[in-house]
Design a protein around this motif. Structure first.
Motif, mmCIF file in Angstrom:
data_model
loop_
_atom_site.group_PDB
_atom_site.id
_atom_site.type_symbol
_atom_site.label_atom_id
_atom_site.label_comp_id
_atom_site.label_asym_id
_atom_site.label_seq_id
_atom_site.Cartn_x
_atom_site.Cartn_y
_atom_site.Cartn_z
ATOM 1 N N GLN A 251 0.826 -1.204 0.000
ATOM 2 C CA GLN A 251 0.000 0.000 0.000
ATOM 3 C C GLN A 251 0.865 1.260 0.000
ATOM 4 O O GLN A 251 0.549 2.245 -0.666
ATOM 5 N N ASP A 256 -3.929 3.296 -3.630
ATOM 6 C CA ASP A 256 -5.249 2.707 -3.827
ATOM 7 C C ASP A 256 -5.326 1.740 -5.005
ATOM 8 O O ASP A 256 -6.408 1.277 -5.363
ATOM 9 N N LEU A 258 -4.173 -1.063 -4.536
ATOM 10 C CA LEU A 258 -4.284 -2.287 -3.742
ATOM 11 C C LEU A 258 -5.660 -2.385 -3.102
ATOM 12 O O LEU A 258 -6.167 -1.418 -2.533
ATOM 13 N N THR A 259 -6.264 -3.574 -3.195
ATOM 14 C CA THR A 259 -7.491 -3.887 -2.463
ATOM 15 C C THR A 259 -7.240 -5.120 -1.605
ATOM 16 O O THR A 259 -6.781 -6.146 -2.118
ATOM 17 N N CYS A 260 -7.529 -5.016 -0.306
ATOM 18 C CA CYS A 260 -7.390 -6.154 0.597
ATOM 19 C C CYS A 260 -8.755 -6.786 0.842
ATOM 20 O O CYS A 260 -9.770 -6.085 0.958
ATOM 21 N N THR A 284 -3.091 2.557 7.831
ATOM 22 C CA THR A 284 -2.495 2.409 6.501
ATOM 23 C C THR A 284 -3.293 3.095 5.399
ATOM 24 O O THR A 284 -2.740 3.384 4.328
ATOM 25 N N VAL A 286 -5.575 1.606 3.689
ATOM 26 C CA VAL A 286 -5.764 0.609 2.647
ATOM 27 C C VAL A 286 -7.233 0.448 2.282
ATOM 28 O O VAL A 286 -8.131 0.653 3.119
ATOM 29 N N ASN A 287 -7.505 0.112 1.015
ATOM 30 C CA ASN A 287 -8.865 -0.236 0.593
ATOM 31 C C ASN A 287 -9.168 -1.648 1.089
ATOM 32 O O ASN A 287 -8.442 -2.595 0.761
#
Length: 535
Positions: A251, A256, A258-260, A284, A286-287
């Motif tokens: 990330q 963005d 990255l998708t978790c 973080t 994160v998405n």
């Protein structure tokens, strides 16, 4: 939670920018430990098998080479040998135990049995400090494990030390930058072992101590950006330290893109889903896609008591849920004209080593750690932690701002609480176990013991009841078992001797606060013969 399985994987791992110190593994039980000690000196290291040719080793452009110990005798038929070309390439070399003897033999020295084996703590007498033993005492305790010994050093070497069973216990040729010790400096029992290694690295090889979490992050961010470009990335986030740090690192690199995906199977401990959804995302940015699959897992586990069957059901259902979530991410990305090409995996360096020293390791790990996505989905792996040990992963995680509660999270099995309930898994039993587990974790944290133990599973004996007395009345409740263990790698473990007052507080709180539990027991079995988990 175990990461899903991935079929048909390609990989383009990014090598670190640092030139490696190669640890040549001659079958030693301490090869990984040598690599760890080098890294503790803030110098990057890699392990290679002794079967690697000198040409292949030198092709890695090593900053230095360390020859490990091993169980063989250098003059036995079929014993591993060192190609003399390794000593003619101008690369600094340190031989340890068998590696020391192999170096002596390859360069014309004499190795033979003395008739006096040395195992364990041994007094070494320093006759000349030189570079390697500079600043260490004239008499020091070192950890030996050998039956053969170097009787005569090769021409050009200075003898630095002796011991009762080793006429030549250490030597060096500073002109060619070749060094060796009969003992094991990598083990803590060698009183000045780390100093010996650092003298070799800093003074003998001229290396700088610049392998730091900050440098690791900078190198990996650059490599990930070069690998990913403008493509999208998916990560199966479990909430454990490995997947969390890997996700945070990716990330940091691609934002963005990255998708978790986090699958809540309902078998987590108290607060863990919230920790991922809130703390990790807040730290973080994160998405995150959260899939609530609790009902699905409970239905699939209904009536099942066999532990292996439970494991298989949980693994199967997790893969099916992640498959659908991955398809949804791919579909959403495709609607915006984007392509999901990469999957993040939290592979660590011990995984690579145990899979064959890195040769073929990517395929082995991809099938066992990541697998099960549909065959028509083609991903390349991003494994930003594959050069790191667990303690280094934690350091990188802290540097990235991953919450300490996640960085220092104790290992937790993929099937979760499903295998800590002995008997059928039901919602009520999960609630009971979560409550008891939360109390145990809270008291261990308050006592400052979180980093003193490897983990402390709490087990609910759901198919067992025992008579108790609570509130002046007879009860017929379940017992729970505390399983505190200490370990470095989970291959072996010993039960942790927790303070009695901590055990007393846990027991009192559990029996007072958790319905249907009237007895707390302690598991005092080592591994082997027992395992860490009960199922």
């Amino acid at each position: 939670m175990t990461a899903p399985i991935l079929d048909d994987v390609t990989q383009t791992p990014a090598p670190p920018a640092h030139r490696p110190v190669l640890v040549v593994d001659f079958g030693a039980q301490y090869a990984q430990l040598i690599a760890r000690r080098v890294r503790e000196a803030r110098v990057y290291s890699e392990i290679v098998p002794h079967s690697t040719s000198a040409e292949a080793m030198l092709a890695k452009d090593p900053a230095a080479i360390i020859l490990s110990g091993g169980p063989a005798s250098v003059y036995a038929d079929g014993a591993p040998f060192v190609d003399p070309a390794l000593f003619e390439a101008g690369v600094p070399v340190l031989g340890i135990c068998y590696g020391f003897q192999a170096m002596a033999k390859a360069l014309g020295g004499e190795v033979a049995q003395t008739g006096l084996r040395e195992y364990g703590g041994t007094e070494v007498a320093v006759c000349e400090a030189g570079v390697l033993l500079s600043g260490t005492p004239e008499h020091q305790t070192a950890w030996m494990s050998h039956g053969d010994a170097v009787h005569r050093a090769p021409d050009g070497f200075d003898v630095l030390a002796t011991s009762p069973g080793s006429p030549v216990a250490a030597f060096e040729d500073t002109t060619r930058r070749l060094y060796g010790v009969q003992w094991h400096p990598e083990v803590k029992h060698s009183a000045h072992g780390q100093a010996v290694l650092e003298h070799f690295l800093y003074d003998g090889a001229g290396l700088a101590p610049d392998w730091t979490p900050g440098n690791v992050i900078a190198e990996q961010v650059e490599a990930i950006r070069a690998q990913v470009g403008d493509k999208r990335v998916i990560c199966g986030l479990s909430g454990g330290v490995d997947s969390s740090v890997a996700a945070a690192l990716v990330q940091r690199a691609v934002g963005d893109q990255l998708t978790c995906v986090f699958v809540d199977h309902g078998l987590l401990r108290s607060g863990e889903a919230e920790q991922v959804e809130q703390d990790f995302v807040a730290a973080t940015g994160v998405n995150l896609v959260v899939v609530d699959a609790q009902e699905r897992f409970l239905e699939a586990l209904a009536g099942v008591t066999d532990p292996e069957t439970k494991r298989k059901i949980i693994g199967r259902e997790f893969i099916r849920v992640f498959e659908q979530a991955a398809r949804d991410v791919v579909t959403a990305a495709g609607a915006h004209g984007e392509e999901v090409e990469f999957l993040v995996q939290g592979t660590l360096y011990p995984d690579v080593v145990e899979s064959g020293g890195g040769e073929g390791a990517a395929n082995i790990k991809s099938h066992h750690n990541v697998g099960g996505l549909p065959e028509d989905l083609q991903f390349s792996l991003i494994e930003p932690l594959r050069t790191l040990f667990k303690d280094e992963v934690r350091a990188v995680g802290l540097e990235l701002g991953v919450p300490e509660a996640i960085v220092w999270r104790q290992p937790f099995p993929g099937p979760g609480l499903g295998i800590r309930i002995i008997g059928e898994v039901t919602r009520e039993r999960l609630d009971t176990l979560r409550a008891a587990d939360a109390i145990a974790r809270e008291e261990l944290t308050l006592a400052g013991l979180d980093r003193e133990i490897w983990q402390c599973p709490v087990v609910l004996l759901a198919d067992v009841r025992s008579v108790g007395v609570q509130g002046d009345g007879r009860t017929y409740g379940h017992p729970v078992v505390l399983r505190p263990v200490s370990s470095e790698d989970a291959m072996t473990a010993d039960w942790t001797r927790l303070p009695y007052d901590v055990l007393a507080r846990i027991s009192t709180r559990v029996t007072n606060e958790v319905a249907d539990v009237n007895r707390v027991t302690l598991d005092v079995t080592s591994k082997p013969p027992g395992t860490i988990e009960w199922e």
